[in-house]
Write an enzyme that holds these catalytic residues in place. Structure first.
Site, PDB file in Angstrom:
ATOM      1  CE  LYS A  22      48.369  17.639  19.799  1.00 41.13           C
ATOM      2  NZ  LYS A  22      47.905  16.580  18.373  1.00 41.13           N
ATOM      3  CG  ASN A  23      51.080  17.692  16.381  1.00 44.05           C
ATOM      4  OD1 ASN A  23      50.503  17.466  17.627  1.00 44.05           O
ATOM      5  ND2 ASN A  23      50.314  19.192  15.509  1.00 44.05           N
ATOM      6  NE  ARG A  92      43.946  11.823  10.946  1.00 46.03           N
ATOM      7  CZ  ARG A  92      43.130  11.997  10.016  1.00 46.03           C
ATOM      8  NH1 ARG A  92      41.839  11.929   9.977  1.00 46.03           N
ATOM      9  NH2 ARG A  92      44.166  12.328   8.950  1.00 46.03           N
ATOM     10  CB  CYS A 116      40.589  17.752  17.492  1.00 42.17           C
ATOM     11  SG  CYS A 116      41.508  18.200  18.081  1.00 42.17           S
ATOM     12  NE  ARG A 121      42.202  15.490  11.790  1.00 39.98           N
ATOM     13  CZ  ARG A 121      42.720  15.652  12.614  1.00 39.98           C
ATOM     14  NH1 ARG A 121      42.005  16.145  13.829  1.00 39.98           N
ATOM     15  NH2 ARG A 121      44.109  15.602  12.632  1.00 39.98           N
ATOM     16  N   PRO A 122      39.596  12.374   6.939  1.00 40.70           N
ATOM     17  CG  PRO A 122      39.466  12.935   3.858  1.00 40.70           C
ATOM     18  CD  PRO A 122      39.139  13.354   5.315  1.00 40.70           C
ATOM     19  CB  VAL A 123      43.156   7.789   6.842  1.00 43.60           C
ATOM     20  CG1 VAL A 123      43.391   8.447   8.076  1.00 43.60           C
ATOM     21  CG2 VAL A 123      42.313   6.593   6.461  1.00 43.60           C
ATOM     22  CG  ASP A 124      42.135  10.132   1.102  1.00 42.90           C
ATOM     23  OD1 ASP A 124      42.176  10.919   1.406  1.00 42.90           O
ATOM     24  OD2 ASP A 124      42.459  10.921  -0.793  1.00 42.90           O
ATOM     25  CG  ASP A 308      47.402  23.493  14.953  1.00 44.50           C
ATOM     26  OD1 ASP A 308      46.417  22.256  14.844  1.00 44.50           O
ATOM     27  OD2 ASP A 308      48.396  22.917  13.772  1.00 44.50           O
ATOM     28  NE  ARG A 400      43.318  15.006  22.284  1.00 38.39           N
ATOM     29  CZ  ARG A 400      43.213  15.618  20.968  1.00 38.39           C
ATOM     30  NH1 ARG A 400      41.851  16.100  20.997  1.00 38.39           N
ATOM     31  NH2 ARG A 400      44.107  15.050  19.789  1.00 38.39           N
TER      32      ARG A 400
HETATM   33  N1  EPU Z   1      43.925  14.823   4.115  1.00 37.95           N
HETATM   34  C1  EPU Z   1      43.028  13.913   3.534  1.00 37.95           C
HETATM   35  N2  EPU Z   1      43.055  12.891   3.251  1.00 37.95           N
HETATM   36  C2  EPU Z   1      44.471  12.504   3.670  1.00 37.95           C
HETATM   37  C3  EPU Z   1      45.326  12.913   4.168  1.00 37.95           C
HETATM   38  C4  EPU Z   1      44.385  14.933   4.853  1.00 37.95           C
HETATM   39  O1  EPU Z   1      42.159  14.476   2.523  1.00 37.95           O
HETATM   40  O2  EPU Z   1      44.668  11.191   3.996  1.00 37.95           O
HETATM   41  C5  EPU Z   1      42.802  16.475   4.461  1.00 37.95           C
HETATM   42  C6  EPU Z   1      42.778  16.650   5.646  1.00 37.95           C
HETATM   43  O3  EPU Z   1      41.416  16.220   6.065  1.00 37.95           O
HETATM   44  C7  EPU Z   1      42.782  17.841   6.106  1.00 37.95           C
HETATM   45  C8  EPU Z   1      44.095  18.655   5.159  1.00 37.95           C
HETATM   46  O4  EPU Z   1      44.393  16.806   4.118  1.00 37.95           O
HETATM   47  O5  EPU Z   1      41.957  19.115   5.402  1.00 37.95           O
HETATM   48  C9  EPU Z   1      45.253  18.449   6.465  1.00 37.95           C
HETATM   49  O6  EPU Z   1      45.852  17.638   6.902  1.00 37.95           O
HETATM   50  P1  EPU Z   1      46.833  16.813   7.979  1.00 37.95           P
HETATM   51  O7  EPU Z   1      46.631  15.244   7.344  1.00 37.95           O
HETATM   52  O8  EPU Z   1      48.016  17.998   6.938  1.00 37.95           O
HETATM   53  O9  EPU Z   1      46.964  16.795   8.938  1.00 37.95           O
HETATM   54  P2  EPU Z   1      47.303  16.009  10.580  1.00 37.95           P
HETATM   55  O10 EPU Z   1      48.047  14.947   9.491  1.00 37.95           O
HETATM   56  O11 EPU Z   1      45.482  14.753  10.285  1.00 37.95           O
HETATM   57  C10 EPU Z   1      48.648  17.406  11.702  1.00 37.95           C
HETATM   58  C11 EPU Z   1      48.510  17.549  12.771  1.00 37.95           C
HETATM   59  C12 EPU Z   1      47.408  18.970  13.038  1.00 37.95           C
HETATM   60  C13 EPU Z   1      47.725  19.583  12.328  1.00 37.95           C
HETATM   61  C14 EPU Z   1      47.854  19.651  11.003  1.00 37.95           C
HETATM   62  C15 EPU Z   1      48.063  20.555   9.712  1.00 37.95           C
HETATM   63  C16 EPU Z   1      48.986  15.790  14.173  1.00 37.95           C
HETATM   64  C17 EPU Z   1      48.423  14.743  15.188  1.00 37.95           C
HETATM   65  N3  EPU Z   1      48.540  17.078  14.004  1.00 37.95           N
HETATM   66  O12 EPU Z   1      47.459  16.578  11.328  1.00 37.95           O
HETATM   67  O13 EPU Z   1      47.496  19.566  14.876  1.00 37.95           O
HETATM   68  O14 EPU Z   1      46.449  20.976  12.502  1.00 37.95           O
HETATM   69  O15 EPU Z   1      48.340  18.454  10.642  1.00 37.95           O
HETATM   70  O16 EPU Z   1      49.068  20.510  10.238  1.00 37.95           O
HETATM   71  O17 EPU Z   1      50.338  15.966  13.641  1.00 37.95           O
HETATM   72  C18 EPU Z   1      46.418  19.660  16.395  1.00 37.95           C
HETATM   73  O18 EPU Z   1      47.573  19.668  17.061  1.00 37.95           O
HETATM   74  O19 EPU Z   1      45.663  19.821  17.314  1.00 37.95           O
HETATM   75  C19 EPU Z   1      45.991  20.046  15.257  1.00 37.95           C
HETATM   76  C20 EPU Z   1      45.098  19.377  14.738  1.00 37.95           C
END
Ligand code: EPU
Length: 425
Positions: A22-23, A92, A116, A121-124, A308, A400
């Site tokens: 998926k990812n 997400r 989830c 889960r900020p996007v900053d 995960d 999902r």
């Molecule tokens: N974070 C920030 N700011 C940002 C982006 C992330 O503070 O702008 C923080 C997040 O809040 C978190 C940490 O950084 O505490 C890691 O987040 P990351 O961005 O690495 O994760 P993601 O891209 O949101 C993906 C996978 C997740 C997986 C994580 C970590 C997808 C769609 N999701 O999420 O998968 O747990 O990487 O490997 O690719 C799942 O499949 O169920 C899932 C949640």
């Protein structure tokens, strides 16, 4: 709502091949917006999030559809950067559309992404990187709008933490930006490498994937590619956890064990037999011998123990002897599944990022609800070890991320069925 009913204590036997990840598939689909020629993603998984992505692509005017087992895209001229709220809120991965739509249309509006509820889960980092490249960022209520008045420009940018999603966003943006981009502190996850391989096959110049330093020479027109997304390492770990909980013998084929090595090492330490094969791994567990617990796991970014897989490890440790703890560095609410474990008779507590449990627990069937995708899968794993029947109510999370989890477990000898809406669960 669908319900999976699982009657535990039936060993698993056979061979399973995890679907594509998926990812990987979701960011790859978003990246096809950058391509000037058709793309084909081979044997893409049939997941609710893939359907949402196809709907999102169609809503912004892109040509994307299923072609048998594959996903096919063709370039479209008149894209619109307005992402519908119900699609943004459904997953997400809607965040992956920020960079490609900004590059293609000059304006993108994204209602804040769902997915989830694992804590904030900020996007900053996505936004800070894009702003450095020249995007104007406007946060308004629950939506973000990005504009560019000129092509994005290549930059030297350091991610404040190795976010998987932000690294993917900035790699996609850097492919369209004028000049060279250097990303420092980038995520090294296999799915990031897969996105880089796809973009490179389309003509992008990117080096350094798998390391924290990525260099992208932007501004080159991208063509198309036929690409097979990486196998799903988290689905592979889920089947491995299922074997550990239920006992029996299982081969997991077609997914390089190196992709989930930390999880396999954990299982081996608890006493599950793990043998590498030419195409995967063969696992065996004799349920008359208790697993060894007393472990401390720390989930973190690749190549550490994957976040995960943390709830899956917890489900396995419920049947192991001793007190174990699991700490998750990435998400503040990774262990929402603890309530379901407790309902099944487990001695475990989740306090913030830490889960503590003492086994072996005399697990029994119960009515439980999937709190999120991996937490839902972990409850299914625990149910395989429990005495009697568990009814796992799933408000849509498991579909999902898993093509057909209940069907796959049944095919391996588990006693389970979907009580309603059997298709796809
Ligand atoms: N974070 C920030 N700011 C940002 C982006 C992330 O503070 O702008 C923080 C997040 O809040 C978190 C940490 O950084 O505490 C890691 O987040 P990351 O961005 O690495 O994760 P993601 O891209 O949101 C993906 C996978 C997740 C997986 C994580 C970590 C997808 C769609 N999701 O999420 O998968 O747990 O990487 O490997 O690719 C799942 O499949 O169920 C899932 C949640």
């Amino acid at each position: 709502m669908q319900t999976i009913t699982i009657t535990g204590r039936h060993p698993l036997h056979g061979c399973i091949r995890p679907a594509a990840a998926k990812n990987s598939t979701l960011p790859l689909l978003a990246a096809t917006l950058l391509c000037g020629a058709p793309c084909r993603l081979l044997e893409a998984p049939r997941l609710a999030d893939v359907d949402t992505s196809l709907a999102l692509l169609q809503a912004v005017g892109a040509n994307a559809q299923r072609c048998g087992a594959d996903l096919c895209t063709r370039p479209a001229e008149n894209l619109c950067g307005e992402i519908p709220e119900h699609l943004a809120g459904a997953m997400r991965s809607s965040v992956f559309y920020l960079a490609p739509l900004l590059c293609r249309t000059g304006l993108v509006r994204l209602p804040l992404p769902g997915g989830c509820r694992l804590g904030p889960r900020p996007v900053d980092i996505h936004l800070a990187g894009l702003a450095t490249m020249g995007a104007e960022v406007e946060l308004e209520g629950m939506a973000v709008t990005l504009r560019r008045r000129a092509p994005l420009r290549g930059v030297d940018f350091t991610l404040r933490l190795p976010s998987v999603g932000a690294t993917m966003t900035l790699v996609m943006a850097a492919c369209c930006a004028q000049g060279q981009t250097v990303l420092r502190g980038a995520a090294r996850e296999p799915e990031v490498c897969d996105l880089v391989r796809f973009l490179r096959a389309c003509g992008a110049r990117i080096s350094g994937e798998g390391t924290p330093l990525l260099v992208i020479d932007g501004g080159r027109p991208l063509g198309g590619a036929v690409h097979r997304p990486l196998p799903d390492r988290i689905a592979a770990a889920t089947y491995a956890a299922a074997l550990a909980a239920a006992g029996g013998e299982l081969e997991i084929a077609g997914c390089d064990p190196a992709l989930y090595d930390a999880f396999l090492q954990f299982l081996a330490r608890t006493g599950v037999q793990t043998v590498r094969t030419a195409d995967g791994v063969r696992l065996a567990r004799d349920c008359t011998v208790p697993l060894r617990g007393g472990v401390q796991l720390h989930a973190d970014a690749w190549p550490a123990f994957a976040t995960d897989t943390a709830p899956l490890a917890a489900a396995v440790l419920l049947t192991a002897e001793g007190e174990s703890t699991i700490f998750d560095s990435l998400f503040a609410n990774r262990f929402a599944c603890a309530a379901g474990f407790v309902a099944m008779g487990a001695a475990c507590t989740a306090k913030g990022r830490r889960l503590t449990l003492t086994g072996p627990c005399a697990l029994h069937g119960a009515d439980v609800t999937a709190p999120d995708l991996r937490g839902g899968a972990a409850l299914a794993v625990a149910a395989l070890a429990a005495e009697g029947q568990t009814r796992l109510h799933d408000p849509g999370h498991i579909r999902r991320g898993y093509e057909n989890l209940a069907g796959a477990l049944c095919g391996l000898g588990a006693h389970c069925r979907c009580e309603t809406g059997a298709a796809g669960l």
